[in-house]
Design a protein around this motif. Structure first.
Motif, PDB file in Angstrom:
ATOM      1  N   LYS A 105       0.832  -1.189   0.000  1.00  0.00           N
ATOM      2  CA  LYS A 105       0.000   0.000   0.000  1.00  0.00           C
ATOM      3  C   LYS A 105       0.876   1.252   0.000  1.00  0.00           C
ATOM      4  CE  LYS A 105      -4.111  -1.792   2.352  1.00  0.00           C
ATOM      5  NZ  LYS A 105      -5.016  -1.624   3.517  1.00  0.00           N
ATOM      6  N   THR A 106       0.566   2.203  -0.864  1.00  0.00           N
ATOM      7  CA  THR A 106       1.249   3.494  -0.839  1.00  0.00           C
ATOM      8  C   THR A 106       0.479   4.387   0.117  1.00  0.00           C
ATOM      9  OG1 THR A 106      -0.013   4.157  -2.787  1.00  0.00           O
ATOM     10  CG2 THR A 106       2.171   3.221  -3.152  1.00  0.00           C
ATOM     11  N   ILE A 107       0.977   4.468   1.352  1.00  0.00           N
ATOM     12  CA  ILE A 107       0.227   5.075   2.435  1.00  0.00           C
ATOM     13  C   ILE A 107       1.157   5.868   3.345  1.00  0.00           C
ATOM     14  CG2 ILE A 107       0.492   3.005   3.872  1.00  0.00           C
ATOM     15  CD1 ILE A 107      -2.287   3.524   5.001  1.00  0.00           C
ATOM     16  N   VAL A 108       0.643   6.925   3.939  1.00  0.00           N
ATOM     17  CA  VAL A 108       1.344   7.686   4.965  1.00  0.00           C
ATOM     18  C   VAL A 108       0.497   7.644   6.234  1.00  0.00           C
ATOM     19  CG1 VAL A 108       2.218   9.935   5.694  1.00  0.00           C
ATOM     20  CG2 VAL A 108       2.422   9.236   3.296  1.00  0.00           C
ATOM     21  N   VAL A 109       1.030   7.066   7.287  1.00  0.00           N
ATOM     22  CA  VAL A 109       0.332   7.005   8.569  1.00  0.00           C
ATOM     23  C   VAL A 109       0.773   8.191   9.414  1.00  0.00           C
ATOM     24  CG1 VAL A 109      -0.097   5.651  10.654  1.00  0.00           C
ATOM     25  CG2 VAL A 109       0.210   4.498   8.443  1.00  0.00           C
ATOM     26  N   ARG A 110      -0.198   8.963   9.885  1.00  0.00           N
ATOM     27  CA  ARG A 110       0.098  10.164  10.664  1.00  0.00           C
ATOM     28  C   ARG A 110      -0.169   9.921  12.150  1.00  0.00           C
ATOM     29  NH1 ARG A 110      -3.303  14.467   7.067  1.00  0.00           N
ATOM     30  NH2 ARG A 110      -4.913  12.921   7.569  1.00  0.00           N
ATOM     31  N   ASN A 111       0.402  10.802  12.989  1.00  0.00           N
ATOM     32  CA  ASN A 111       0.132  10.800  14.440  1.00  0.00           C
ATOM     33  C   ASN A 111       0.398   9.444  15.087  1.00  0.00           C
ATOM     34  OD1 ASN A 111      -0.812  13.534  14.335  1.00  0.00           O
ATOM     35  ND2 ASN A 111      -2.738  12.771  13.475  1.00  0.00           N
ATOM     36  N   ILE A 112       1.596   8.933  14.871  1.00  0.00           N
ATOM     37  CA  ILE A 112       1.984   7.645  15.446  1.00  0.00           C
ATOM     38  C   ILE A 112       2.251   7.790  16.946  1.00  0.00           C
ATOM     39  CG2 ILE A 112       2.967   6.812  13.284  1.00  0.00           C
ATOM     40  CD1 ILE A 112       5.747   7.494  14.472  1.00  0.00           C
ATOM     41  N   LYS A 113       2.155   6.665  17.658  1.00  0.00           N
ATOM     42  CA  LYS A 113       2.522   6.634  19.072  1.00  0.00           C
ATOM     43  C   LYS A 113       4.027   6.428  19.176  1.00  0.00           C
ATOM     44  CE  LYS A 113      -1.909   4.782  20.664  1.00  0.00           C
ATOM     45  NZ  LYS A 113      -2.604   3.657  21.361  1.00  0.00           N
ATOM     46  N   VAL A 148      10.293   4.615   6.796  1.00  0.00           N
ATOM     47  CA  VAL A 148      10.078   4.832   5.366  1.00  0.00           C
ATOM     48  C   VAL A 148      10.339   3.524   4.632  1.00  0.00           C
ATOM     49  CG1 VAL A 148      10.804   6.098   3.307  1.00  0.00           C
ATOM     50  CG2 VAL A 148      10.858   7.230   5.544  1.00  0.00           C
ATOM     51  N   LEU A 149       9.414   3.149   3.770  1.00  0.00           N
ATOM     52  CA  LEU A 149       9.656   2.051   2.842  1.00  0.00           C
ATOM     53  C   LEU A 149       9.813   2.667   1.456  1.00  0.00           C
ATOM     54  CD1 LEU A 149       9.930  -0.961   2.329  1.00  0.00           C
ATOM     55  CD2 LEU A 149       7.464  -1.070   1.978  1.00  0.00           C
ATOM     56  N   ALA A 150      11.044   2.600   0.932  1.00  0.00           N
ATOM     57  CA  ALA A 150      11.376   3.274  -0.324  1.00  0.00           C
ATOM     58  C   ALA A 150      11.693   2.251  -1.409  1.00  0.00           C
ATOM     59  CB  ALA A 150      12.569   4.203  -0.116  1.00  0.00           C
ATOM     60  N   GLN A 151      11.544   2.683  -2.651  1.00  0.00           N
ATOM     61  CA  GLN A 151      11.971   1.869  -3.786  1.00  0.00           C
ATOM     62  C   GLN A 151      13.470   2.095  -4.004  1.00  0.00           C
ATOM     63  OE1 GLN A 151       9.850  -0.168  -4.957  1.00  0.00           O
ATOM     64  NE2 GLN A 151       7.894   0.705  -4.319  1.00  0.00           N
ATOM     65  N   PRO A 152      14.201   1.074  -4.448  1.00  0.00           N
ATOM     66  CA  PRO A 152      15.638   1.233  -4.657  1.00  0.00           C
ATOM     67  C   PRO A 152      15.942   2.342  -5.666  1.00  0.00           C
ATOM     68  CG  PRO A 152      14.837  -0.802  -5.651  1.00  0.00           C
ATOM     69  CD  PRO A 152      13.740  -0.271  -4.823  1.00  0.00           C
ATOM     70  N   VAL A 203       5.080   5.467   4.377  1.00  0.00           N
ATOM     71  CA  VAL A 203       5.667   6.123   5.551  1.00  0.00           C
ATOM     72  C   VAL A 203       4.912   5.674   6.796  1.00  0.00           C
ATOM     73  CG1 VAL A 203       6.095   8.335   6.711  1.00  0.00           C
ATOM     74  CG2 VAL A 203       6.437   8.130   4.234  1.00  0.00           C
ATOM     75  N   ASN A 204       5.681   5.376   7.838  1.00  0.00           N
ATOM     76  CA  ASN A 204       5.150   4.948   9.138  1.00  0.00           C
ATOM     77  C   ASN A 204       4.345   3.652   9.050  1.00  0.00           C
ATOM     78  OD1 ASN A 204       6.340   6.762  10.878  1.00  0.00           O
ATOM     79  ND2 ASN A 204       4.759   8.320  10.555  1.00  0.00           N
ATOM     80  N   VAL A 205       4.954   2.702   8.334  1.00  0.00           N
ATOM     81  CA  VAL A 205       4.506   1.310   8.348  1.00  0.00           C
ATOM     82  C   VAL A 205       5.685   0.472   8.850  1.00  0.00           C
ATOM     83  CG1 VAL A 205       2.927   1.673   6.417  1.00  0.00           C
ATOM     84  CG2 VAL A 205       5.263   0.879   5.970  1.00  0.00           C
ATOM     85  N   PRO A 206       5.454  -0.740   9.326  1.00  0.00           N
ATOM     86  CA  PRO A 206       6.595  -1.578   9.708  1.00  0.00           C
ATOM     87  C   PRO A 206       7.513  -1.829   8.510  1.00  0.00           C
ATOM     88  CG  PRO A 206       4.557  -2.466  10.588  1.00  0.00           C
ATOM     89  CD  PRO A 206       4.161  -1.380   9.640  1.00  0.00           C
ATOM     90  N   VAL A 207       8.814  -1.677   8.730  1.00  0.00           N
ATOM     91  CA  VAL A 207       9.794  -1.906   7.669  1.00  0.00           C
ATOM     92  C   VAL A 207      10.906  -2.798   8.202  1.00  0.00           C
ATOM     93  CG1 VAL A 207       9.323   0.328   6.589  1.00  0.00           C
ATOM     94  CG2 VAL A 207      11.216   0.121   8.208  1.00  0.00           C
ATOM     95  N   VAL A 208      11.565  -3.487   7.284  1.00  0.00           N
ATOM     96  CA  VAL A 208      12.766  -4.233   7.625  1.00  0.00           C
ATOM     97  C   VAL A 208      13.965  -3.396   7.196  1.00  0.00           C
ATOM     98  CG1 VAL A 208      14.117  -6.318   7.240  1.00  0.00           C
ATOM     99  CG2 VAL A 208      11.625  -6.464   7.420  1.00  0.00           C
ATOM    100  N   CYS A 209      14.817  -3.076   8.158  1.00  0.00           N
ATOM    101  CA  CYS A 209      16.021  -2.287   7.880  1.00  0.00           C
ATOM    102  C   CYS A 209      17.218  -3.043   8.423  1.00  0.00           C
ATOM    103  CB  CYS A 209      15.914  -0.907   8.526  1.00  0.00           C
ATOM    104  SG  CYS A 209      17.309   0.183   8.171  1.00  0.00           S
ATOM    105  N   ALA A 210      18.115  -3.426   7.535  1.00  0.00           N
ATOM    106  CA  ALA A 210      19.327  -4.160   7.918  1.00  0.00           C
ATOM    107  C   ALA A 210      19.005  -5.359   8.796  1.00  0.00           C
ATOM    108  CB  ALA A 210      20.320  -3.235   8.597  1.00  0.00           C
ATOM    109  N   GLY A 211      17.945  -6.079   8.421  1.00  0.00           N
ATOM    110  CA  GLY A 211      17.611  -7.326   9.084  1.00  0.00           C
ATOM    111  C   GLY A 211      16.712  -7.223  10.296  1.00  0.00           C
TER     112      GLY A 211
END
Length: 230
Positions: free
Chosen positions: A2-10, A58-62, A147-155
């Motif tokens: 999903k191309t989504i931006v989640v606002r007002n995170i905890k 952030v989940l970005a495209q390469p 933006v502001n979704v769970p991402v995998v970064c360096a494992g």
């Protein structure tokens, strides 16, 4: 995706993040049950960098830094931007201009599983970055991510609002719901290590301080004296 931006995170409480940052990556990692440590290819792009903040993810495209620009708007003072990519990438997706924008919003640093550029400028402006690579290769702004979704970064799986601690030992992420417990464990560990440090400085051997001799003998370790030459 999903191309989504989640606002007002905890977010993890600022006091907990500050206390974790004061303890450092190694102590926090041990106190967290040796969990949450990102892969060691992530390195600070300039010597002496350290930071602790709450994750804006952030989940970005390469090779595409469009979503980093989108994420800037969601950042608050004390945040740390954490960028994962949908595929392996080393392009220079972040540099001086984005750092200037993030710094204006009070962001304390960036962790990116891709490349970074403008290292000299980043060092001079005091903006800490941990990246997979340093590369002058430019990027595009063509494909949305999230933006502001769970991402995998360096494992490591990073959730928005998690505590992120980074220094020259690496980057460790503590989930928001565990931060209070990990702080207590890490501060106790730090206090215990102060006592051990004093003993070692006085000449006490780790063999004795940690009561290693008996288990070593049970494991079969044998001491022998070198024979005198005839």
């Amino acid at each position: 995706m999903k191309t989504i931006v989640v606002r007002n995170i905890k977010r993890t409480e600022a006091d907990l993040v500050k206390r974790l940052g004061a303890l450092g990556v190694s102590t926090v990692h041990e106190a967290y049950g040796r969990f949450g440590l990102m892969k060691p290819y992530l390195r600070p792009v300039w010597t002496g960098a350290e930071a602790a903040g709450t994750a804006v993810t952030v989940l970005a495209q390469p090779g595409d830094n469009w979503m980093i620009h989108v994420a800037v708007e969601q950042c608050r003072p004390g945040d740390m931007l954490v960028v994962g990519c949908t595929a392996d990438n080393t392009d220079g997706m972040f540099g001086e201009l984005l750092a200037t924008s993030l710094k204006a919003r009070g962001v304390v640093g960036l962790v990116i599983d891709a490349g970074c550029r403008d290292v000299k400028a980043l060092r001079e402006m005091g903006f800490p970055v941990w990246s997979r690579a340093i590369s002058a290769k430019g990027t595009v702004k063509a494909t949305p991510g999230a933006v502001n979704v769970p991402v995998v970064c360096a494992g490591i799986n990073v959730h928005p609002g998690d505590a992120v601690i980074a220094d020259e030992d690496g980057v460790v992420v503590v989930q928001r719901k565990y931060a209070t417990d990990v702080v207590a464990r890490a501060e106790k560990r730090h206090a215990d290590e102060e006592g051990k440090r004093r003993q070692l400085a006085s000449g006490v051997l780790g063999l004795d301080m940690y009561n290693m001799r008996e288990p070593l003998a049970k494991a079969g370790l044998v001491y022998v004296d070198e024979a005198e030459p005839e």
